[in-house]
Design an enzyme around this catalytic site. Structure first.
Site, PDB file in Angstrom:
ATOM      1  N   ASP A   1     -28.910  41.632 -32.761  1.00 30.57           N
ATOM      2  CA  ASP A   1     -27.981  41.566 -31.704  1.00 30.57           C
ATOM      3  C   ASP A   1     -26.471  41.406 -32.499  1.00 30.57           C
ATOM      4  OD1 ASP A   1     -29.062  42.082 -29.577  1.00 30.57           O
ATOM      5  OD2 ASP A   1     -29.271  40.002 -28.926  1.00 30.57           O
TER       6      ASP A   1
ATOM      7  N   SER B   1     -36.090  35.092 -22.397  1.00 37.94           N
ATOM      8  CA  SER B   1     -36.019  35.050 -23.796  1.00 37.94           C
ATOM      9  C   SER B   1     -36.155  33.588 -24.172  1.00 37.94           C
ATOM     10  CB  SER B   1     -34.600  35.311 -24.308  1.00 37.94           C
ATOM     11  OG  SER B   1     -34.563  36.591 -23.916  1.00 37.94           O
TER      12      SER B   1
ATOM     13  N   HIS C   1     -32.036  30.851 -29.423  1.00 36.96           N
ATOM     14  CA  HIS C   1     -31.272  31.811 -30.295  1.00 36.96           C
ATOM     15  C   HIS C   1     -30.125  31.208 -31.126  1.00 36.96           C
ATOM     16  CE1 HIS C   1     -34.000  33.952 -27.616  1.00 36.96           C
ATOM     17  NE2 HIS C   1     -33.832  35.095 -28.076  1.00 36.96           N
TER      18      HIS C   1
ATOM     19  N   GLU D   1     -22.339  30.499 -17.307  1.00 37.62           N
ATOM     20  CA  GLU D   1     -22.837  29.250 -17.906  1.00 37.62           C
ATOM     21  C   GLU D   1     -22.145  28.100 -17.616  1.00 37.62           C
ATOM     22  OE1 GLU D   1     -22.057  32.506 -19.181  1.00 37.62           O
ATOM     23  OE2 GLU D   1     -23.968  32.952 -19.537  1.00 37.62           O
TER      24      GLU D   1
ATOM     25  N   ARG E   1     -35.257  31.653 -32.391  1.00 36.25           N
ATOM     26  CA  ARG E   1     -35.748  33.046 -31.722  1.00 36.25           C
ATOM     27  C   ARG E   1     -37.204  33.487 -32.265  1.00 36.25           C
ATOM     28  NH1 ARG E   1     -34.300  39.397 -32.808  1.00 36.25           N
ATOM     29  NH2 ARG E   1     -35.871  40.294 -31.085  1.00 36.25           N
TER      30      ARG E   1
END
Ligand SMILES: Cc1ncc(C[n+]2csc(CCOP(=O)(O)OP(=O)(O)O)c2C)c(N)n1
Lengths: 312, 281
Positions: A115, A35, A107, A56, A165
């Protein structure tokens, strides 16, 4: 305007190019390399690509350690996780030591779409900008993304770059010389100024065309860098036009609008009208629907402009 | 070897004295956790690690990350003793404008590699260093010193997982298991045992030692050096406040410096009978 490309795709391409040019570049991702497009680099340079799993905080710290031994780490995940989940790691492990880490968050904003709110970061610009030593960039399109990523690789210090995105139109001229901290006057105008970032710049260019048909001359100033802020271009706009309207795919709290208002309130007090997500969370929907839903369309900018002029 | 051990024991004693004096002078800072870590810090800086105080950025140096950054005085006294900066600077600990910040700051202190102080973040940075050094084909080793309370931070386990996934055999973590944290016993606040089993389960080579036994520390570190294919965790059983009897095993001395009244007694415990008036003010 020509060509449509998602800023994350431009990132994937330019990162892979940079990998060839600079051996010190290493890339980290947290299970989103398809992604975020870091996978393009990962395929080409498997030795210098590190999938850190869905962790993360550790990814950010690892990147800081790599920078401490001379690497130039680019790390990517969605904006909500890069800025949100790992905020304190970004502050302590990256910004405080001024580590040479590039956080490229994809994103960003509501155009994440289906989402929904959990994945739509509308606060990242605000919370990254609040950290000392941090440089914050939000490119408008693929052209500027390529330039911003290259500039980040050359700059020595922490950088946060927010990408999107979806495909966005190209608005920045290919021959425009990019510099961190420098805005660009994309459309000349004398009545009011749109100060925009990210994909809202393309919306503002359309809004300026609509306004021009009505005889209103709108300037469009695009800020590809939000921190450090291009003070000169803002002062000029505040002095030469009657109203400032900021527009961002982000909360109206603390982002571009906040930065512009903070600066102008001291340097050249003029009314600053902020267009953005009005202190709300995102929601599921198609990207285009959400831009309408949150009032981020050219028409919304036209309304804001008329309102601002009426009050000025 | 026995001679070396005796010398290092003497060095550790001197460093404890320096920690106590610096903390007394600043009247702020972390006493207990600095003293529990001193023996490991001593062996690292004066026996095991390759480093050069005349050239703090020397490429060939091993890296040290004080994950439990509040024990900064332990690292600062070692750096001063090694010659990174004058010993007098220790008297400026935590002062405005001092290069000896409350927690390690790589921007201002020669010999400090990264910024720590927010618990749980250091091991990730150590991983990054180990990965980066290995990528360059370098032999440098990376040492990370953690607290046992610190193990409550989830990020430590993210890092533990990553270190074994990436087979970081150039990395060695030392866990200063003094059994105490701020609010009391680690076992009562949020139990972390079995620490050795946890690291083993995460794929590490684990050694358990007495963290005040210089010989054992040396042996464990050299075993870590020859361990291939996985990182090593040295689980060191220690005493918080070690060396000053009335600080020992007391959570209340976690973040409390020696008072004027306590200083001479503390120095006495450490076998230091010089005139304390002179050094205290
Ligand atoms: C993220 C974070 N939370 C809280 C603190 C405050 N704090 C400083 S030291 C400490 C206790 C540490 O215990 P331990 O790791 O066992 O260290 P030691 O007992 O060896 O001093 C805490 C909670 C901190 N520095 N960082």
């Amino acid at each position: 305007m020509s060509g449509m490309i998602a800023t994350r795709d431009a990132y994937g391409e330019v990162l892979a190019e940079l990998g060839t040019e600079n051996e010190q570049i290493v890339v980290l991702d947290a299970d989103l390399s398809g992604s975020t497009k870091t996978g393009v680099f990962g395929k080409k340079f498997p030795q210098r690509f590190f999938n850190m799993g869905i962790a993360e905080a550790n990814m950010v710290g690892t990147a800081a350690g790599m920078a401490a031994v001379g690497k130039i780490p680019f790390l990517s995940t969605f904006a909500i996780f890069a800025a949100g989940r790992a905020w304190e790691q970004v502050r302590q492990s990256v910004a405080y030591p001024k580590a040479n880490v590039k956080i490229v968050a994809t994103h960003g904003g509501v155009t994440v779409g289906e989402d929904g709110g959990s994945h739509q970061s509308v606060e990242d610009i605000a919370i990254m900008r609040a950290i000392p030593n941090m440089t914050v960039m939000v490119p408008a399109d693929g052209v500027e993304t390529r330039a911003a990523i290259r500039a980040a690789a050359e700059y020595n210090g922490p950088v946060y770059i927010r990408l999107g995105r979806n495909k966005v139109p190209t608005v920045i001229p290919a021959d425009h010389p990019f510099a961190i901290g420098k805005g660009i006057e994309l459309v000349v105008g004398t009545d009011l100024t749109f100060v925009t970032t990210g994909l809202m710049t393309a919306q503002a260019v359309k809004a300026a065309e609509l306004l021009l048909a009505d005889g209103i001359s709108a300037r469009v100033v695009h800020l590809g860098t939000i921190k450090p802020l291009d003070q000169d271009i803002l002062l000029k706009a505040a002095r030469e036009t009657r109203a400032i309207i900021t527009a961002e795919e982000h909360s109206i709290v603390g982002g571009l609008g906040g930065a512009v208002a903070e600066f102008l309130s001291g340097a050249c007090p003029v009314p600053v009208h902020r267009v953005g997500v009005r202190d709300r969370f995102g929601t599921s929907g198609k990207a285009e629907e959400l831009l309408k839903y949150f009032g981020l369309m050219p028409d919304d900018l036209v309304d804001a402009a008329r309102g601002a002029l009426a009050r000025s | 070897m026995n001679e070396t051990i005796a010398q290092l024991e003497e060095k550790a004693r001197n460093l404890r004295v320096a920690v106590v004096k610096a903390l007394h002078k600043s009247q702020s800072g972390h006493t207990g956790g600095s003293l529990s870590a001193i023996d490991m810090v001593t062996v690292l800086y004066f026996h095991t690690m390759r480093h050069d105080s005349a050239n703090p950025r020397w490429e060939g140096r091993d890296r040290f990350v004080l994950c439990k950054g509040h024990a900064a005085p332990a690292q600062y006294v070692a750096l001063a003793e090694a010659g990174y900066f004058p010993r007098e600077d220790l008297m400026m600990l935590r002062r405005l404008g001092s290069h000896l910040q409350g927690h390690p700051d790589s921007k201002v202190t020669p010999g400090v590699e990264v910024c720590t102080g927010s618990l749980g973040q250091g091991l990730s940075m150590a991983n990054g260093m180990a990965l980066g050094l290995r990528l360059d084909g370098k032999e440098n080793r990376v040492y990370a010193l953690l607290g046992d309370g610190e193990l409550q931070e989830g990020q430590v386990w993210e890092a533990a997982m990553a270190a074994s996934h990436y087979r970081l055999d150039n990395l060695c973590a030392l866990i200063d298991c003094n059994g105490l944290q701020i609010d009391g016993e680690v076992a009562r606040v949020m139990g972390v045992e079995s620490v050795p089993d946890k690291f083993r389960a995460f794929g590490w080579h684990v050694l358990e030692i007495d963290g005040h036994d210089i010989g054992a520390i040396i042996a464990a570190l050299s075993q870590a050096k020859v361990t291939k294919g996985q990182p090593t965790a040295i689980v060191a059983r220690t005493v918080k406040g070690k060396g000053v009897s009335f600080f020992e095993n007391k959570a209340s001395y976690h973040g409390v410096p020696p008072s004027d009244e306590e200083l001479p007694r503390a120095l006495e415990c450490l076998g230091c009978f010089e005139d304390c008036e002179k050094i205290s003010h």
